[in-house]
Design a protein around this motif. Sequence first.
Motif, PDB file in Angstrom:
ATOM      1  N   ILE A   1      18.993  73.287  34.541  1.00 17.68           N
ATOM      2  CA  ILE A   1      19.821  74.334  33.935  1.00 17.68           C
ATOM      3  C   ILE A   1      18.928  75.367  33.256  1.00 17.68           C
ATOM      4  O   ILE A   1      17.982  75.010  32.562  1.00 17.68           O
ATOM      5  CB  ILE A   1      20.874  73.728  32.973  1.00 17.68           C
ATOM      6  CG1 ILE A   1      21.820  74.813  32.453  1.00 17.68           C
ATOM      7  CG2 ILE A   1      20.244  72.972  31.816  1.00 17.68           C
ATOM      8  CD1 ILE A   1      23.181  74.289  32.025  1.00 17.68           C
ATOM      9  N   SER A   2      19.207  76.656  33.515  1.00 13.88           N
ATOM     10  CA  SER A   2      18.329  77.694  32.976  1.00 13.88           C
ATOM     11  C   SER A   2      19.079  78.751  32.176  1.00 13.88           C
ATOM     12  O   SER A   2      18.468  79.672  31.651  1.00 13.88           O
ATOM     13  CB  SER A   2      17.560  78.363  34.120  1.00 13.88           C
ATOM     14  OG  SER A   2      18.344  79.323  34.783  1.00 13.88           O
ATOM     15  N   SER A   3      20.408  78.648  32.091  1.00 14.61           N
ATOM     16  CA  SER A   3      21.136  79.573  31.221  1.00 14.61           C
ATOM     17  C   SER A   3      22.418  78.911  30.753  1.00 14.61           C
ATOM     18  O   SER A   3      22.903  77.953  31.378  1.00 14.61           O
ATOM     19  CB  SER A   3      21.452  80.884  31.951  1.00 14.61           C
ATOM     20  OG  SER A   3      22.438  80.686  32.935  1.00 14.61           O
ATOM     21  N   LEU A   4      22.950  79.402  29.655  1.00 16.24           N
ATOM     22  CA  LEU A   4      24.199  78.855  29.124  1.00 16.24           C
ATOM     23  C   LEU A   4      25.248  79.943  29.030  1.00 16.24           C
ATOM     24  O   LEU A   4      24.926  81.110  28.828  1.00 16.24           O
ATOM     25  CB  LEU A   4      23.971  78.276  27.712  1.00 16.24           C
ATOM     26  CG  LEU A   4      23.134  77.006  27.584  1.00 16.24           C
ATOM     27  CD1 LEU A   4      23.003  76.607  26.115  1.00 16.24           C
ATOM     28  CD2 LEU A   4      23.727  75.850  28.376  1.00 16.24           C
ATOM     29  N   ALA A   5      26.497  79.543  29.163  1.00 24.60           N
ATOM     30  CA  ALA A   5      27.670  80.415  29.000  1.00 24.60           C
ATOM     31  C   ALA A   5      27.832  81.387  30.168  1.00 24.60           C
ATOM     32  O   ALA A   5      26.956  81.501  31.027  1.00 24.60           O
ATOM     33  CB  ALA A   5      27.612  81.180  27.686  1.00 24.60           C
ATOM     34  N   CYS A   6      28.982  82.058  30.148  1.00 21.26           N
ATOM     35  CA  CYS A   6      29.308  83.024  31.196  1.00 21.26           C
ATOM     36  C   CYS A   6      30.072  84.156  30.517  1.00 21.26           C
ATOM     37  O   CYS A   6      30.940  83.895  29.681  1.00 21.26           O
ATOM     38  CB  CYS A   6      30.174  82.336  32.253  1.00 21.26           C
ATOM     39  SG  CYS A   6      30.888  83.501  33.434  1.00 21.26           S
ATOM     40  N   PRO A   7      29.743  85.406  30.846  1.00 20.90           N
ATOM     41  CA  PRO A   7      30.415  86.507  30.143  1.00 20.90           C
ATOM     42  C   PRO A   7      31.888  86.665  30.498  1.00 20.90           C
ATOM     43  O   PRO A   7      32.614  87.368  29.803  1.00 20.90           O
ATOM     44  CB  PRO A   7      29.617  87.740  30.580  1.00 20.90           C
ATOM     45  CG  PRO A   7      28.841  87.333  31.788  1.00 20.90           C
ATOM     46  CD  PRO A   7      28.710  85.847  31.774  1.00 20.90           C
ATOM     47  N   PHE A   8      32.341  86.020  31.583  1.00 18.23           N
ATOM     48  CA  PHE A   8      33.732  86.196  32.005  1.00 18.23           C
ATOM     49  C   PHE A   8      34.623  85.121  31.364  1.00 18.23           C
ATOM     50  O   PHE A   8      34.140  84.238  30.665  1.00 18.23           O
ATOM     51  CB  PHE A   8      33.820  86.189  33.532  1.00 18.23           C
ATOM     52  CG  PHE A   8      32.984  87.285  34.142  1.00 18.23           C
ATOM     53  CD1 PHE A   8      33.359  88.609  33.993  1.00 18.23           C
ATOM     54  CD2 PHE A   8      31.793  87.007  34.812  1.00 18.23           C
ATOM     55  CE1 PHE A   8      32.579  89.631  34.513  1.00 18.23           C
ATOM     56  CE2 PHE A   8      31.009  88.022  35.340  1.00 18.23           C
ATOM     57  CZ  PHE A   8      31.403  89.333  35.191  1.00 18.23           C
TER      58      PHE A   8
ATOM     59  N   ALA B   1      34.320  78.946  28.246  1.00 16.57           N
ATOM     60  CA  ALA B   1      34.287  79.695  26.992  1.00 16.57           C
ATOM     61  C   ALA B   1      34.616  78.769  25.821  1.00 16.57           C
ATOM     62  O   ALA B   1      34.060  78.913  24.730  1.00 16.57           O
ATOM     63  CB  ALA B   1      35.251  80.866  27.062  1.00 16.57           C
ATOM     64  N   GLY B   2      35.509  77.786  26.065  1.00 19.53           N
ATOM     65  CA  GLY B   2      35.918  76.868  25.008  1.00 19.53           C
ATOM     66  C   GLY B   2      34.776  76.021  24.470  1.00 19.53           C
ATOM     67  O   GLY B   2      34.819  75.570  23.327  1.00 19.53           O
ATOM     68  N   VAL B   3      33.740  75.769  25.261  1.00 17.79           N
ATOM     69  CA  VAL B   3      32.634  74.926  24.799  1.00 17.79           C
ATOM     70  C   VAL B   3      31.373  75.755  24.529  1.00 17.79           C
ATOM     71  O   VAL B   3      30.705  75.579  23.519  1.00 17.79           O
ATOM     72  CB  VAL B   3      32.331  73.798  25.819  1.00 17.79           C
ATOM     73  CG1 VAL B   3      31.087  73.013  25.436  1.00 17.79           C
ATOM     74  CG2 VAL B   3      33.509  72.848  25.910  1.00 17.79           C
ATOM     75  N   TYR B   4      31.058  76.678  25.431  1.00 15.62           N
ATOM     76  CA  TYR B   4      29.787  77.406  25.294  1.00 15.62           C
ATOM     77  C   TYR B   4      29.947  78.866  24.879  1.00 15.62           C
ATOM     78  O   TYR B   4      28.969  79.606  24.805  1.00 15.62           O
ATOM     79  CB  TYR B   4      29.005  77.335  26.612  1.00 15.62           C
ATOM     80  CG  TYR B   4      28.334  75.983  26.791  1.00 15.62           C
ATOM     81  CD1 TYR B   4      27.233  75.634  26.025  1.00 15.62           C
ATOM     82  CD2 TYR B   4      28.825  75.053  27.692  1.00 15.62           C
ATOM     83  CE1 TYR B   4      26.627  74.396  26.157  1.00 15.62           C
ATOM     84  CE2 TYR B   4      28.232  73.805  27.845  1.00 15.62           C
ATOM     85  CZ  TYR B   4      27.132  73.490  27.068  1.00 15.62           C
ATOM     86  OH  TYR B   4      26.541  72.259  27.195  1.00 15.62           O
ATOM     87  N   GLY B   5      31.188  79.315  24.613  1.00 13.14           N
ATOM     88  CA  GLY B   5      31.384  80.711  24.246  1.00 13.14           C
ATOM     89  C   GLY B   5      31.087  81.610  25.447  1.00 13.14           C
ATOM     90  O   GLY B   5      31.016  81.150  26.584  1.00 13.14           O
ATOM     91  N   ARG B   6      30.901  82.897  25.187  1.00 11.53           N
ATOM     92  CA  ARG B   6      30.699  83.823  26.314  1.00 11.53           C
ATOM     93  C   ARG B   6      29.387  84.577  26.213  1.00 11.53           C
ATOM     94  O   ARG B   6      29.149  85.530  26.942  1.00 11.53           O
ATOM     95  CB  ARG B   6      31.884  84.791  26.391  1.00 11.53           C
ATOM     96  CG  ARG B   6      33.161  84.067  26.778  1.00 11.53           C
ATOM     97  CD  ARG B   6      34.366  84.944  26.693  1.00 11.53           C
ATOM     98  NE  ARG B   6      34.334  86.007  27.687  1.00 11.53           N
ATOM     99  CZ  ARG B   6      35.219  86.986  27.733  1.00 11.53           C
ATOM    100  NH1 ARG B   6      36.182  87.045  26.849  1.00 11.53           N
ATOM    101  NH2 ARG B   6      35.130  87.918  28.653  1.00 11.53           N
TER     102      ARG B   6
END
Length: 504
Positions: free
Chosen positions: A189-196, A204-209
Amino acid sequence: MSKKIVFFFPSFASSEATAPLGILAVATPLLRAGYRVVLIDSTITSNYKQRVLDEVRDALCLGVSLVTGPMIRETVEIARAIKERTPAFPIILGGWHPSLLPTQTLEASYVDYVVRGQGEEALLELVQHIESGSAPDLVSGIGFKREGKLIFTPERPLRQIADLPPKAYHLADFDAYERCCGRRWAMYISSLACPFNCAYCTNAGVYGRKWNALEAEQFVEETVDLTTRYNLEMLWVVDDNFLVDLDRARGIAAGLVQAGAAFQWSIQATTNLVARLSLDDLKLLRRSGLHQICQGAESGSPKVLKAMNKDFQDFDSIYESAGRCLAAGIRPSFNIIFAFPGEGRVERQETVRFIMDVCRRFPGSEFWTNIFTPYPGAPIIEKAAEIGIQLPNSFEGWADFFPRYTKLPWLNGREHERLQIMRDFLRIAFDRVPIAADRRRPVTRIVQKCISIPARWRLEHGALAFPVELWLNNKLKQRTAALKPAVDAKRLETAAQAAQVSCS
Ligand code: B12
Ligand code: SF4
């Protein structure tokens, strides 16, 4: 006092087996603090229950990692068995399901603690309290029980991925995963969250955006080391949206080429971001080993996409980028969700036509389909009552939530059957390449290739009655099944088909 922590990873009903990244992540701080860690993964351990019971005898606690769905079954089985023998033995649940539904999870009599969200620091602090017998009230991001009451500590602020410790890959038995799956691979894994914020998604509920990522240099260094050290042929980069920063993606590709990386890798990204990649970008990524881009197309109906909050996606760019990916030698792989609220027969047929059109115009593209499953924490859940979904009122009630079989109030009986037949025909109409090694016999492959022709015709004409080709395909699959490792998938299939998912 014991310094041993046992982790259990319940079966996720797939032969695409590899080490559970969530557990490898939370294990590192424990190891650094001097604890001993034992990992038991049900998928590669035939006598998993006995193994766990033996290992916990002299351990401090048990940690289980799980997502919503069938993993709950083995979690319950193991937790109950431990509690029968040693009622006071501490059982900690972490991962997506306990993070999204902490109260209901902790209500289960056999669960002592839940960890919400990122577990690296929270678990270490909690384990230290268990060891010393002190109260964990000041450990943020957890839930526990005191005198029959559920207590939740304040939320733990999210850490950026660059601040997290490396995963303890050395705990993984890659030989056993390879025996099960037929391929030697790992997740990275190399990034966290997603802007959408798609309506069906729990991210979004766990890692935000707020998307955040490792630098290209760290990616290159770690992946080259990981694949060399464990002799891995492939990495699945499980970032939710790998391509948010295109320059980083280009930097990673250039770095891997320069390092002479010899492994294959695949990514997940939204269709709009894939469409921004030029043919040159894609060729560079291909040279660096990228062989597959998984994208959530989800539906062929603009109306359904709007309901899914996926306005950022357009069909023309999907076609264009599928063509470019293939020209560069990268397999475009798309996910579809059938039966999202608002999808009727017309929209479903629109989706089938879209799938067939892409596959015909761009052979080598592939589609994986699911049935919409209402997950806790997804934006659509706020409308659960409005759309007629009754959510389970206990931890165990979520065990049958599985997108392969989900039955919904608007998709029941014959309608559900029809959709499953349609999905089965889609599966044989066009080729797909799973991670697990293809263990089919040559004769099976030839017969299945032949059935793909009537399957396409049937899909095109909506002629789904008397699916004899599927019967033949199932017979062939049964012969292959004997060659497959004995994972849980088949057992689950029968159980889930018998059970009516409790959202009617
Ligand atoms: C890889 C993956 C899989 C792999 C798992 C392979 C494997 N060997 O682990 C496979 C392909 C099998 C899979 C299948 C499915 N998956 Co999946 N998958 C993922 C994915 C992409 C990455 C998971 C991961 O490893 N992340 C990296 C680690 C480091 O992060 P993490 O898991 O969040 O772990 C952290 C915390 O959760 C916590 N933690 C985790 N475990 C533990 C344990 C303890 C004791 C503690 C204290 C803390 C803790 O600490 C960790 C470090 O901070 C996630 C998306 C995502 N963004 O994570 C979806 C995701 C987990 N999957 C999801 C779904 C829906 C599915 C499927 C139902 C899909 C399907 N169509 O069939 C199936 C279900 C399988 C099942 N068991 O029933 C959902 C789960 C939603 C939910 N409510 O549970 C997710 C979140 C995707 C999404 N955005 O909706 N999946
Ligand atoms: S793009 Fe993917 S990860 Fe991002 S919100 Fe939508 S479904 Fe979730």
